[in-house]
Motif scaffolding. Structure first.
Motif, PDB file in Angstrom:
ATOM      1  N   ARG A  76     -30.265 -81.173  66.239  1.00 30.03           N
ATOM      2  CA  ARG A  76     -31.714 -81.266  65.850  1.00 30.03           C
ATOM      3  C   ARG A  76     -31.831 -80.363  64.370  1.00 30.03           C
ATOM      4  N   GLN A  77     -31.187 -79.265  64.615  1.00 31.23           N
ATOM      5  CA  GLN A  77     -31.381 -78.333  63.403  1.00 31.23           C
ATOM      6  C   GLN A  77     -30.585 -78.962  62.221  1.00 31.23           C
ATOM      7  N   ALA A  78     -29.650 -79.727  62.595  1.00 35.36           N
ATOM      8  CA  ALA A  78     -28.708 -80.205  61.438  1.00 35.36           C
ATOM      9  C   ALA A  78     -29.254 -81.458  60.798  1.00 35.36           C
ATOM     10  N   GLY A  79     -30.348 -81.932  61.463  1.00 35.55           N
ATOM     11  CA  GLY A  79     -31.347 -82.974  60.849  1.00 35.55           C
ATOM     12  C   GLY A  79     -31.170 -84.449  61.676  1.00 35.55           C
ATOM     13  N   CYS A  80     -30.618 -84.202  62.646  1.00 36.04           N
ATOM     14  CA  CYS A  80     -30.327 -85.524  63.629  1.00 36.04           C
ATOM     15  C   CYS A  80     -31.779 -85.850  64.163  1.00 36.04           C
ATOM     16  N   THR A  81     -32.336 -86.970  64.303  1.00 36.93           N
ATOM     17  CA  THR A  81     -33.489 -87.430  64.915  1.00 36.93           C
ATOM     18  C   THR A  81     -33.323 -88.184  66.141  1.00 36.93           C
ATOM     19  N   HIS A  82     -32.013 -88.749  66.330  1.00 38.08           N
ATOM     20  CA  HIS A  82     -32.158 -89.848  67.334  1.00 38.08           C
ATOM     21  C   HIS A  82     -30.476 -89.562  68.144  1.00 38.08           C
ATOM     22  N   ILE A  83     -30.513 -89.552  69.451  1.00 42.23           N
ATOM     23  CA  ILE A  83     -29.348 -89.681  70.172  1.00 42.23           C
ATOM     24  C   ILE A  83     -29.141 -90.731  70.829  1.00 42.23           C
TER      25      ILE A  83
END
Length: 109
Positions: A76-83
């Motif tokens: 999330r901190q790296a910019g990921c919004t979905h898993i």
């Protein structure tokens, strides 16, 4: 699961440069034994061939609920919004239940 992806990398790139390996800090030589184990012994053998060091480099969302939360927060901190939740092994329904009850609520704040 990580072993299968790493073994697939070896089979597909056969030693050529690969951005994903480079970004993970992995060398072809580090993952080649995993692919060989997969070829000769299947998924369980490949999983046994994955060292803790290699596993940490591939950054899986795996382990206890707290470990999953920690890893998802890193993404999330790296910019990921979905898993994508992909469940393997025994007792998949229980794994999904545990993820839904112990991990997801952390992200519904």
């Amino acid at each position: 699961m990580g072993a299968m992806y790493l073994a697939n990398k070896v089979q597909n790139i056969r030693g050529s440069a690969d951005v994903l390996l480079q970004k993970a800090g992995l060398s072809f030589e580090e993952i080649k034994p995993i692919a060989e184990a997969m070829e000769h012994g299947g998924r369980k053998a490949a999983a046994s061939a994955v060292s803790e060091e290699v596993l940490e480099k591939v950054c899986p969302i795996a382990g206890t609920p707290a470990e999953c939360i920690r890893r998802i927060e890193t993404y999330r901190q790296a910019g990921c919004t979905h898993i994508l939740l992909e469940i393997w092994g025994e007792n998949r329904v229980e794994q999904a239940r545990l993820f839904g009850e112990a991990v997801l609520p952390h992200f519904h704040r």
